[in-house]
Design a protein around this motif. Structure first.
Motif, PDB file in Angstrom:
ATOM      1  N   GLY B  14      29.170  68.325  40.302  1.00 57.54           N
ATOM      2  CA  GLY B  14      30.108  69.426  40.185  1.00 57.54           C
ATOM      3  C   GLY B  14      31.417  69.132  40.898  1.00 57.54           C
ATOM      4  N   THR B  15      32.446  69.849  40.508  1.00 57.77           N
ATOM      5  CA  THR B  15      33.756  69.690  41.117  1.00 57.77           C
ATOM      6  C   THR B  15      33.712  69.956  42.623  1.00 57.77           C
ATOM      7  OG1 THR B  15      34.876  70.311  39.068  1.00 57.77           O
ATOM      8  CG2 THR B  15      36.109  70.588  41.110  1.00 57.77           C
ATOM      9  N   GLY B  16      34.436  69.128  43.365  1.00 60.49           N
ATOM     10  CA  GLY B  16      34.540  69.310  44.808  1.00 60.49           C
ATOM     11  C   GLY B  16      33.541  68.522  45.630  1.00 60.49           C
ATOM     12  N   LYS B  17      32.558  67.926  44.970  1.00 56.45           N
ATOM     13  CA  LYS B  17      31.557  67.151  45.700  1.00 56.45           C
ATOM     14  C   LYS B  17      32.121  65.800  46.140  1.00 56.45           C
ATOM     15  CE  LYS B  17      28.121  70.052  45.006  1.00 56.45           C
ATOM     16  NZ  LYS B  17      27.489  70.814  46.113  1.00 56.45           N
ATOM     17  N   PRO B  75      31.609  49.646  48.529  1.00 55.65           N
ATOM     18  CA  PRO B  75      31.432  50.997  48.002  1.00 55.65           C
ATOM     19  C   PRO B  75      32.754  51.699  47.704  1.00 55.65           C
ATOM     20  CG  PRO B  75      31.085  50.983  50.355  1.00 55.65           C
ATOM     21  CD  PRO B  75      31.281  49.556  49.955  1.00 55.65           C
ATOM     22  N   LEU B  76      32.728  52.577  46.731  1.00 55.88           N
ATOM     23  CA  LEU B  76      33.888  53.380  46.335  1.00 55.88           C
ATOM     24  C   LEU B  76      33.550  54.848  46.579  1.00 55.88           C
ATOM     25  CD1 LEU B  76      36.112  52.996  43.219  1.00 55.88           C
ATOM     26  CD2 LEU B  76      34.987  55.184  43.620  1.00 55.88           C
ATOM     27  N   THR B  77      34.458  55.574  47.223  1.00 56.87           N
ATOM     28  CA  THR B  77      34.205  56.965  47.591  1.00 56.87           C
ATOM     29  C   THR B  77      35.269  57.890  47.013  1.00 56.87           C
ATOM     30  OG1 THR B  77      33.133  56.327  49.665  1.00 56.87           O
ATOM     31  CG2 THR B  77      33.970  58.580  49.531  1.00 56.87           C
ATOM     32  N   LEU B  78      34.794  59.012  46.490  1.00 56.86           N
ATOM     33  CA  LEU B  78      35.670  60.110  46.081  1.00 56.86           C
ATOM     34  C   LEU B  78      35.372  61.278  47.002  1.00 56.86           C
ATOM     35  CD1 LEU B  78      35.522  59.993  42.180  1.00 56.86           C
ATOM     36  CD2 LEU B  78      37.609  60.002  43.552  1.00 56.86           C
ATOM     37  N   GLU B  79      36.351  61.706  47.773  1.00 62.38           N
ATOM     38  CA  GLU B  79      36.117  62.782  48.757  1.00 62.38           C
ATOM     39  C   GLU B  79      35.864  64.128  48.091  1.00 62.38           C
ATOM     40  OE1 GLU B  79      35.749  62.730  52.017  1.00 62.38           O
ATOM     41  OE2 GLU B  79      36.019  60.551  52.131  1.00 62.38           O
ATOM     42  N   SER B  80      36.567  64.360  46.975  1.00 65.75           N
ATOM     43  CA  SER B  80      36.424  65.647  46.286  1.00 65.75           C
ATOM     44  C   SER B  80      36.571  65.399  44.791  1.00 65.75           C
ATOM     45  CB  SER B  80      37.478  66.635  46.786  1.00 65.75           C
ATOM     46  OG  SER B  80      37.349  67.877  46.122  1.00 65.75           O
ATOM     47  N   ALA B  81      35.448  65.290  44.116  1.00 66.14           N
ATOM     48  CA  ALA B  81      35.474  64.914  42.703  1.00 66.14           C
ATOM     49  C   ALA B  81      36.071  66.024  41.846  1.00 66.14           C
ATOM     50  CB  ALA B  81      34.066  64.589  42.234  1.00 66.14           C
ATOM     51  N   ARG B  82      36.801  65.599  40.811  1.00 67.96           N
ATOM     52  CA  ARG B  82      37.390  66.523  39.836  1.00 67.96           C
ATOM     53  C   ARG B  82      37.060  66.047  38.430  1.00 67.96           C
ATOM     54  NH1 ARG B  82      42.323  66.224  42.870  1.00 67.96           N
ATOM     55  NH2 ARG B  82      43.317  65.170  41.130  1.00 67.96           N
ATOM     56  N   PRO B  83      37.133  66.951  37.448  1.00 69.09           N
ATOM     57  CA  PRO B  83      36.845  66.528  36.060  1.00 69.09           C
ATOM     58  C   PRO B  83      37.692  65.337  35.602  1.00 69.09           C
ATOM     59  CG  PRO B  83      36.843  68.899  36.198  1.00 69.09           C
ATOM     60  CD  PRO B  83      37.294  68.414  37.549  1.00 69.09           C
ATOM     61  N   PRO B 107      26.779  46.475  35.904  1.00 67.88           N
ATOM     62  CA  PRO B 107      26.536  47.227  34.678  1.00 67.88           C
ATOM     63  C   PRO B 107      27.352  48.520  34.579  1.00 67.88           C
ATOM     64  CG  PRO B 107      24.752  47.571  36.205  1.00 67.88           C
ATOM     65  CD  PRO B 107      25.638  46.543  36.833  1.00 67.88           C
ATOM     66  N   GLY B 108      27.966  48.928  35.686  1.00 66.48           N
ATOM     67  CA  GLY B 108      28.805  50.118  35.654  1.00 66.48           C
ATOM     68  C   GLY B 108      28.082  51.379  36.095  1.00 66.48           C
ATOM     69  N   THR B 109      28.873  52.349  36.547  1.00 62.97           N
ATOM     70  CA  THR B 109      28.395  53.706  36.831  1.00 62.97           C
ATOM     71  C   THR B 109      29.182  54.663  35.945  1.00 62.97           C
ATOM     72  OG1 THR B 109      27.807  53.287  39.146  1.00 62.97           O
ATOM     73  CG2 THR B 109      28.286  55.579  38.524  1.00 62.97           C
ATOM     74  N   ARG B 110      28.447  55.431  35.156  1.00 61.85           N
ATOM     75  CA  ARG B 110      29.115  56.434  34.313  1.00 61.85           C
ATOM     76  C   ARG B 110      29.112  57.754  35.057  1.00 61.85           C
ATOM     77  NH1 ARG B 110      31.314  56.708  29.727  1.00 61.85           N
ATOM     78  NH2 ARG B 110      30.595  54.650  29.088  1.00 61.85           N
ATOM     79  N   LEU B 111      30.282  58.199  35.459  1.00 66.60           N
ATOM     80  CA  LEU B 111      30.445  59.419  36.261  1.00 66.60           C
ATOM     81  C   LEU B 111      30.959  60.556  35.393  1.00 66.60           C
ATOM     82  CD1 LEU B 111      30.653  60.939  38.990  1.00 66.60           C
ATOM     83  CD2 LEU B 111      32.983  60.034  39.190  1.00 66.60           C
ATOM     84  N   THR B 112      30.286  61.685  35.477  1.00 68.11           N
ATOM     85  CA  THR B 112      30.732  62.915  34.811  1.00 68.11           C
ATOM     86  C   THR B 112      30.881  64.003  35.865  1.00 68.11           C
ATOM     87  OG1 THR B 112      29.558  62.328  32.783  1.00 68.11           O
ATOM     88  CG2 THR B 112      30.224  64.628  33.040  1.00 68.11           C
ATOM     89  N   VAL B 113      32.080  64.567  35.945  1.00 67.41           N
ATOM     90  CA  VAL B 113      32.339  65.653  36.891  1.00 67.41           C
ATOM     91  C   VAL B 113      32.551  66.942  36.103  1.00 67.41           C
ATOM     92  CG1 VAL B 113      33.758  66.472  38.795  1.00 67.41           C
ATOM     93  CG2 VAL B 113      33.442  64.011  38.450  1.00 67.41           C
ATOM     94  N   LEU B 114      31.711  67.916  36.379  1.00 63.24           N
ATOM     95  CA  LEU B 114      31.750  69.169  35.610  1.00 63.24           C
ATOM     96  C   LEU B 114      32.686  70.188  36.240  1.00 63.24           C
ATOM     97  CD1 LEU B 114      27.934  69.428  34.936  1.00 63.24           C
ATOM     98  CD2 LEU B 114      29.695  68.481  33.433  1.00 63.24           C
TER      99      LEU B 114
END
Lengths: 111, 114
Positions: B14-17, B75-83, B107-114
């Motif tokens: 979810g958004t903000g995570k 590692p790659l970090t997103l402090e606050s995920a957005r769509p 192989p990649g990471t497929r990220l979906t932010v709702l």
């Protein structure tokens, strides 16, 4: 100057045909030109690479043609097979600098 | 077979995570890279590292951050995920020394932010 332009964006070829993917670059200092192949759900993997001191390199059914004066290089796939269906990326680099990738070509080989 | 690993492979949040995408390689490569791959296929370099405690931003501006405390881990970090962060993230490594050395991709990471 740092761009590599790749075409076409997508390509459909019948089995046994010879798909050709083209790339053009501006930076004449580039000295390494690899092609990467990416299957769905996987990361890209090196397929074949060329340096500008030769005009052609073959590895199995895959051939790179290199035209230094035109600043262009291309990938040819001989006797293409459905298993060659993938996304192909050209790239270029200079010395120890980072790779610059083209935009990618989605290739489909129909049976 | 390249020895470079990414976890998770798929992530829906979810958004903000805050999230961290893991990348590890067992080849002892000094150079490591993060690419963002959009649905149109194009690869965009967002971060790279040429060794421990060395990180640089790539060609595409990204709100993510990276660290390189150990050679094998990037590692790659997103402090606050957005769509708008929804994308495929690819990690790669490369042996230092020759610019002709192959880049090995995970192989990649497929990220979906709702």
């Amino acid at each position: 100057q740092q761009q590599v332009k790749q075409s076409p964006q997508s390509l459909i070829v019948q089995k046994g045909g010879i798909p050709i993917i083209n790339c053009a670059y501006e930076n004449t200092a580039f000295d390494y030109f690899p092609w990467y192949q990416q299957f769905p759900g996987k990361g890209p993997a090196l397929l074949i690479a060329i340096r500008p001191d030769v005009s052609e390199k073959k590895e199995g059914r895959f051939t790179i043609s290199f035209n230094k004066s035109a600043k262009q290089f291309s990938l040819h796939i001989m006797d293409s097979q459905p298993g060659d269906s993938a996304t192909y990326f050209c790239a270029a680099s200079r010395g120890a600098q980072k790779l610059v990738f083209g935009q990618g070509t989605r290739l489909t080989i129909n049976p | 077979e390249a020895d470079i690993y990414q976890t998770p492979r798929y992530l829906v949040i979810g958004t903000g995570k805050k999230i961290t995408l893991e990348c590890s390689q067992t080849m002892g490569h000094d150079k490591m890279y993060w690419y963002q791959q959009d649905p149109g296929m194009e690869l965009h370099l967002i971060h790279y590292s040429y060794g421990v405690n060395s990180t640089e931003k790539g060609d595409l501006s990204s709100e993510s951050t990276v660290s390189r405390i150990r050679t094998e881990h990037f590692p790659l970090t997103l402090e606050s995920a957005r769509p708008s962060h929804t994308s495929q993230y690819l990690c790669a490594s490369q042996k230092a020394g020759s610019s002709y050395n192959e880049q090995f991709f995970g192989p990649g990471t497929r990220l979906t932010v709702l």
